[in-house]
Scaffold this active site. Structure first.
Site, PDB file in Angstrom:
ATOM      1  N   CYS A   1      -3.593   2.107  -1.116  1.00 31.21           N
ATOM      2  CA  CYS A   1      -2.285   1.439  -1.158  1.00 31.21           C
ATOM      3  C   CYS A   1      -1.314   2.034  -0.139  1.00 31.21           C
ATOM      4  CB  CYS A   1      -1.657   1.557  -2.547  1.00 31.21           C
ATOM      5  SG  CYS A   1      -2.734   1.125  -3.915  1.00 31.21           S
ATOM      6  N   ASP A   2      -1.262   3.364  -0.071  1.00 28.14           N
ATOM      7  CA  ASP A   2      -0.172   4.039   0.625  1.00 28.14           C
ATOM      8  C   ASP A   2      -0.579   4.844   1.855  1.00 28.14           C
ATOM      9  OD1 ASP A   2       1.543   3.074  -1.354  1.00 28.14           O
ATOM     10  OD2 ASP A   2       1.180   4.807  -2.643  1.00 28.14           O
ATOM     11  N   CYS A  10      -2.786   6.481  -4.976  1.00 27.03           N
ATOM     12  CA  CYS A  10      -3.621   5.425  -4.391  1.00 27.03           C
ATOM     13  C   CYS A  10      -3.596   5.519  -2.870  1.00 27.03           C
ATOM     14  CB  CYS A  10      -3.153   4.045  -4.849  1.00 27.03           C
ATOM     15  SG  CYS A  10      -4.147   2.684  -4.194  1.00 27.03           S
TER      16      CYS A  10
END
Length: 317
Positions: free
Chosen positions: A143-144, A140
């Site tokens: 997300c990261d 992701c």
């Protein structure tokens, strides 16, 4: 506990314990629906495999995935949710109340069901990939990606998602390698144009990932195989801090497919802006019905909507 013909009857049964499942449980329990959650194999869902979560509202300093999910679980239990470890292995949505089998043994009945079983990211299957999960390997970018600001990363895949993630990361990272197995991109023309016109993206066509390497502190690079012609292969090393998989997700819907309508990829189809499925009384929330956003906060939001939809459904019975 209600029983019908000696079988436990549940008013609101929630399948899955990620952000969607736990949020649905919080709302359902506050509405006196006495929800029961069956956690599935991974209590807390995919977020329990994530280290730092910095984009979930309410945690200004960030929070680890396991702590976030533990907080949600405790909040659901505070209002009376019955959380049970178990996997739903069979369903019969042709009868009322619905009949479900837990761990291939116990049977339960339910007036309403919320499916929040999530979707599983596809990985390449390399042992080193598993080793570096949370230490450089991610599925992701949204997300990261922030953790790799100013660093070099690689994205694996050739479709729209891979191109989107590569261009997103290009805005944060020094360099992005797009590792493509074939000699062309499957993405739409518009997405291809964006990739080819982003100067810090380098597309590596006809490359396969052989291995990832690094130390206990984290990922340091990837070893690729470049197919030269039909037979010959050349080994190529790229030095990277992050390795992002963008080769798709598999929604966890196999057990429901006999009854629940899904799209071609297996994501559950819902009616309009609601969480209603094609079976009255069965609702879906989170990544299992969301092939687009796949974020903890959007899953939580759809869990809230599902619980409210269940409340309205039960009130009308």
């Amino acid at each position: 506990m209600q029983e019908e013909n000696g079988v436990e009857k549940i008013k609101c049964l929630i399948i899955g314990s990620g952000p969607a499942g736990y949020t649905a449980a919080i709302y359902a329990s506050r509405a006196n629906l006495n929800p029961v959650v069956y956690t599935g194999l991974q209590m807390g869902g995919q977020l329990t495999t994530t280290t730092e979560v910095e984009n979930f509202p309410g945690y200004p300093e960030g929070v680890t995935g396991p702590v976030l999910m533990e907080d949600m679980r405790r909040q659901a239990e505070r209002f009376g949710t019955d959380i049970r470890f178990g996997i739903i292995t069979k369903v019969d949505f042709s009868v009322r109340p619905f009949r479900l089998t837990v761990d291939e043994e116990k049977q339960v009945l339910a007036d309403a069901v919320i499916i929040a079983t999530g979707a599983t990211a596809r990985y390449l299957g390399l042992p080193s990939e598993e080793h570096f999960k949370g230490l450089g390997v991610s599925a992701c970018a949204t997300c990261d990606g922030f953790f790799y600001k100013g660093k070099d990363v690689a994205v694996v895949g050739g479709g729209d998602t891979a191109c989107e993630e590569a261009t997103y990361l290009a805005g944060l990272c020094r360099k992005v390698y797009l590792v493509v197995r074939k000699n062309y991109l499957r993405a739409s023309k518009a997405m291809q144009e964006r990739v080819f016109h982003t100067p810090n993206i380098e597309v590596l066509f006809e490359h396969n990932t052989k291995e990832l390497y690094g130390t206990d502190m984290g990922l340091e690079g990837a070893r690729l195989l470049y197919r030269m012609g039909t037979q010959e292969e050349k080994e190529v090393d790229i030095r990277i801090d992050g390795f992002f998989l963008a080769i798709g997700h598999t929604p966890n819907t196999a057990v429901f497919k006999e009854y629940i309508a899904t799209d071609e990829q297996g994501y559950i189809l819902t009616e309009g802006k609601s969480t209603k499925t094609n079976v009255a009384g069965v609702f879906a929330a989170g990544d299992v019905m969301d092939p687009v956003y796949r974020q903890g906060i959007t899953s939580a939001g759809s869990g809230c909507r599902a619980a409210i939809d269940v409340e309205h459904y039960l009130a009308e019975l």
